[in-house]
Design an enzyme around this catalytic site. Structure first.
Site, mmCIF file in Angstrom:
data_model
loop_
_atom_site.group_PDB
_atom_site.id
_atom_site.type_symbol
_atom_site.label_atom_id
_atom_site.label_comp_id
_atom_site.label_asym_id
_atom_site.label_seq_id
_atom_site.Cartn_x
_atom_site.Cartn_y
_atom_site.Cartn_z
ATOM 1 N N SER A 130 0.821 -1.204 0.000
ATOM 2 C CA SER A 130 0.000 0.000 0.000
ATOM 3 C C SER A 130 0.857 1.256 0.000
ATOM 4 O O SER A 130 1.930 1.289 0.594
ATOM 5 C CB SER A 130 -0.934 0.027 1.203
ATOM 6 O OG SER A 130 -1.684 1.221 1.171
ATOM 7 N N LYS A 185 -4.711 -6.718 3.378
ATOM 8 C CA LYS A 185 -4.687 -5.596 2.414
ATOM 9 C C LYS A 185 -6.091 -5.303 1.889
ATOM 10 O O LYS A 185 -6.486 -4.149 1.701
ATOM 11 C CB LYS A 185 -3.721 -5.915 1.251
ATOM 12 C CG LYS A 185 -3.711 -4.866 0.143
ATOM 13 C CD LYS A 185 -3.251 -3.526 0.662
ATOM 14 C CE LYS A 185 -3.156 -2.361 -0.271
ATOM 15 N NZ LYS A 185 -3.873 -2.219 -1.470
ATOM 16 N N HIS A 188 -7.784 -3.408 4.504
ATOM 17 C CA HIS A 188 -7.186 -2.059 4.480
ATOM 18 C C HIS A 188 -7.919 -1.198 3.448
ATOM 19 O O HIS A 188 -8.310 -0.057 3.715
ATOM 20 C CB HIS A 188 -5.693 -2.159 4.138
ATOM 21 C CG HIS A 188 -5.068 -0.856 3.705
ATOM 22 N ND1 HIS A 188 -5.262 -0.310 2.454
ATOM 23 C CD2 HIS A 188 -4.275 0.021 4.360
ATOM 24 C CE1 HIS A 188 -4.616 0.839 2.362
ATOM 25 N NE2 HIS A 188 -3.998 1.055 3.507
ATOM 26 N N ASN A 189 -8.117 -1.764 2.267
ATOM 27 C CA ASN A 189 -8.787 -1.008 1.208
ATOM 28 C C ASN A 189 -10.233 -0.716 1.579
ATOM 29 O O ASN A 189 -10.751 0.350 1.269
ATOM 30 C CB ASN A 189 -8.718 -1.766 -0.114
ATOM 31 C CG ASN A 189 -7.349 -1.645 -0.764
ATOM 32 O OD1 ASN A 189 -6.361 -1.381 -0.077
ATOM 33 N ND2 ASN A 189 -7.264 -1.842 -2.055
ATOM 34 N N GLU A 192 -10.165 2.111 3.759
ATOM 35 C CA GLU A 192 -9.848 3.274 2.894
ATOM 36 C C GLU A 192 -11.144 3.811 2.249
ATOM 37 O O GLU A 192 -11.378 5.017 2.209
ATOM 38 C CB GLU A 192 -8.851 2.795 1.840
ATOM 39 C CG GLU A 192 -8.439 3.777 0.778
ATOM 40 C CD GLU A 192 -7.532 3.097 -0.285
ATOM 41 O OE1 GLU A 192 -6.457 2.578 0.085
ATOM 42 O OE2 GLU A 192 -7.917 3.073 -1.470
HETATM 43 C C1 6PG Z 1 -3.181 1.381 -1.684
HETATM 44 C C2 6PG Z 1 -4.474 1.578 -2.428
HETATM 45 C C3 6PG Z 1 -4.423 0.969 -3.793
HETATM 46 C C4 6PG Z 1 -5.608 1.384 -4.681
HETATM 47 C C5 6PG Z 1 -6.827 0.534 -4.416
HETATM 48 C C6 6PG Z 1 -8.119 1.232 -4.344
HETATM 49 O O1 6PG Z 1 -3.278 0.856 -0.603
HETATM 50 O O2 6PG Z 1 -2.144 1.780 -2.190
HETATM 51 O O3 6PG Z 1 -5.515 0.997 -1.703
HETATM 52 O O4 6PG Z 1 -4.282 -0.392 -3.643
HETATM 53 O O5 6PG Z 1 -5.817 2.723 -4.573
HETATM 54 O O6 6PG Z 1 -6.829 -0.416 -5.436
HETATM 55 O O7 6PG Z 1 -8.626 1.457 -5.590
HETATM 56 P P1 6PG Z 1 -10.157 1.645 -5.969
HETATM 57 O O8 6PG Z 1 -10.659 2.835 -5.225
HETATM 58 O O9 6PG Z 1 -10.042 1.910 -7.426
HETATM 59 O O10 6PG Z 1 -10.900 0.396 -5.670
#
Ligand code: 6PG
Length: 473
Positions: A130, A185, A188-189, A192
């Site tokens: 990430s 991960k 994590h996303n 996010e």
């Molecule tokens: C990271 C990000 C990276 C990417 C994701 C999210 O941790 O560096 O999470 O992996 O930005 O794929 O992307 P989307 O918003 O397009 O699903």
């Protein structure tokens, strides 16, 4: 770093993430062999970046150029391309060689690949990476999963290329067996997505109820970024909200012209689907995924908005007062979304036989990754005092203290802004998650009664063991 002509590390896939990772590894004193399906890219890379690199047109020569056990990182698109690269590598590999998949692969694919390669004596690691392009180059947060043996071999390199945590340690840890790293991960996303949805809802409140310009909203994010909400995402909110528009010179900010349809590559959806399969609530993450889906229905939204147009009566407190409520509400909501993600990881780890230490996960997210924030250090420290590193976040005394202090602001925000007609899917689900998870009683008794009435689905009692069914009429 062996003294021979062979390279310490191999990297396949020279798109931006791959080439930045290769450059990062080389800059820490390792020799790196690179390979790309189309040789043009490899040649271009070697021309552009001088250093301890070797590039190959033949995959066999690439593999042969590596010190044993070979450590080969694959940075290609998730899905079939990963399988294709593994298949083409296999004839040249030897027992004990290591393949590291650094893409956002679906964790069940990682489990399948790890098991199949184990039979051939090849060690496979699924490694969450990430931090985007900049992180890959200067220091990402790394989440490797796989066998301990593989981890031992790659640790010296991964520890050098990773970002630093609040105490100067490397933002990398062995997450657990097989797909544990890719699973973490994925969550994590998901987090996010939730954090960005909180930010979007905040933007919408300030834009519509307080009528602030994008520039003024940026100032609020900037102020919050100096306190307990300090984070990479709040930091980048400022340039995103204040960038001038080069195309429409009359529009003060670019963000005013960005179409309100949010895309996604699927990791948030995977997290939600997996949570549904396992029966774990991550409603805030899922609401964030749904909000992106809804945003994509632009044409329908526009036509319905004409049908349902109404004048909203604003009943809001002063902006100064509200900013304080908002800061605390954001803090409580963030913790609630982390609690959901952490709980999913801990429950899955138990089911899959992974030993995931949530203190370590919090620590390696302190730096490098997209959700890096002051809050991660707070979570790291909260686990310091307990031996049970999979405990629910709300059960940790220091987190309970924070939640009790800030929850009233979240209640106020959800109530007040809903009345003002602002949609708050992430904020409200974060609040409901807190209310339900900390409630001794839920109205599920009534649901059980209804189910038993119409379908004889039976129920349990709270005063006696056993399964009961009632003739209701
Ligand atoms: C990271 C990000 C990276 C990417 C994701 C999210 O941790 O560096 O999470 O992996 O930005 O794929 O992307 P989307 O918003 O397009 O699903």
């Amino acid at each position: 770093m062996k003294k021979n002509n062979l390279s310490d590390f191999g990297l396949i896939g020279l798109a931006v993430m791959g080439s930045n990772l290769a450059r990062n590894v080389e800059s820490r004193g390792f020799s790196v062999s690179v390979y790309n399906r189309s040789f043009d890219k490899t040649e271009h890379f070697l021309q552009e970046f001088k250093g301890n690199f070797k590039g190959f047109e033949s995959l066999q020569k690439f593999v042969k150029s590596l010190n044993r056990p070979r450590k080969i990182m694959i940075m290609v698109a998730a899905g079939d391309p990963v399988d294709a690269v593994i298949q083409s590598l296999l004839p040249f590999l030897q027992k004990g060689d290591i393949i590291i998949d650094g893409g956002n692969s679906y964790y069940k694919d990682t489990q399948r690949r790890e098991a199949a390669l184990k039979e051939k004596g090849i060690l496979f690691m699924g490694c969450g990476v990430s931090g985007g392009e900049e992180g890959a180059l200067h220091g990402p947060s790394l989440m490797p999963g796989g066998s301990k043996e593989a981890w031992k071999a790659v640790k010296p390199i991964l520890s050098k290329i990773a970002a630093r945590d609040f105490s100067g340690g490397a933002c990398v840890a062995h997450i657990g067996n097989d797909a544990a790293g890719h699973y973490v991960k994925m969550v994590h996303n998901g987090i996010e997505y939730a954090v960005m949805q909180f930010m979007a809802e905040t933007y919408e409140i300030l834009r519509t109820v307080y009528k602030l310009s994008s520039g003024d909203i940026a100032k609020i994010f900037q102020k919050y970024n100096k306190g307990k909400l300090q984070s990479f995402l709040f930091e980048i909110a400022v340039p995103v909200l204040t960038k001038k528009d080069d195309i429409d010179k009359k529009s003060p900010y670019l963000v005013y012209h960005i179409l309100d349809k949010a895309s996604q590559k699927g990791t948030g959806k995977w997290a939600s689907l997996d949570a549904l399969d396992r029966g774990v609530t991550i409603s805030t993450i899922t609401e964030a995924v749904f909000a992106r889906f809804t945003s994509s229905e632009k044409d329908l939204r526009v036509s319905l908005s004409q049908m349902y147009a109404s004048k909203k009566k604003i009943k809001a407190v002063s902006r100064k007062k509200f900013e304080k409520h908002l800061e605390n509400a954001l803090y409580a909501a963030m913790i609630s979304s982390y609690a959901q993600g952490y709980h999913l990881i801990s429950k899955t780890a138990k089911e899959e036989g992974w030993k995931i230490d949530m203190k370590e996960v919090s620590r390696i997210w302190e730096g490098g990754c997209i959700i890096r924030a002051e809050l991660l250090h707070v979570l790291n420290q909260a686990y310091q005092k307990t031996k049970n590193r999979s405990q629910h976040l709300f059960a940790l005394p220091s987190i309970a203290g924070i939640m009790k202090k800030n929850i009233q602001d979240l209640r106020f925000l959800v109530g007040n802004m809903s009345e003002n007609g602002v949609s708050l899917p992430a904020f409200s689900s974060a609040l409901y998650y807190y209310e339900y998870m900390t409630a001794a009683h839920m109205p599920a008794n009534f649901i059980q009664g209804l189910r038993d009435y119409f379908g004889a689905h039976t129920y349990e009692r709270d005063d006696k063991p056993g399964i009961y069914h009632t003739q209701w009429e």
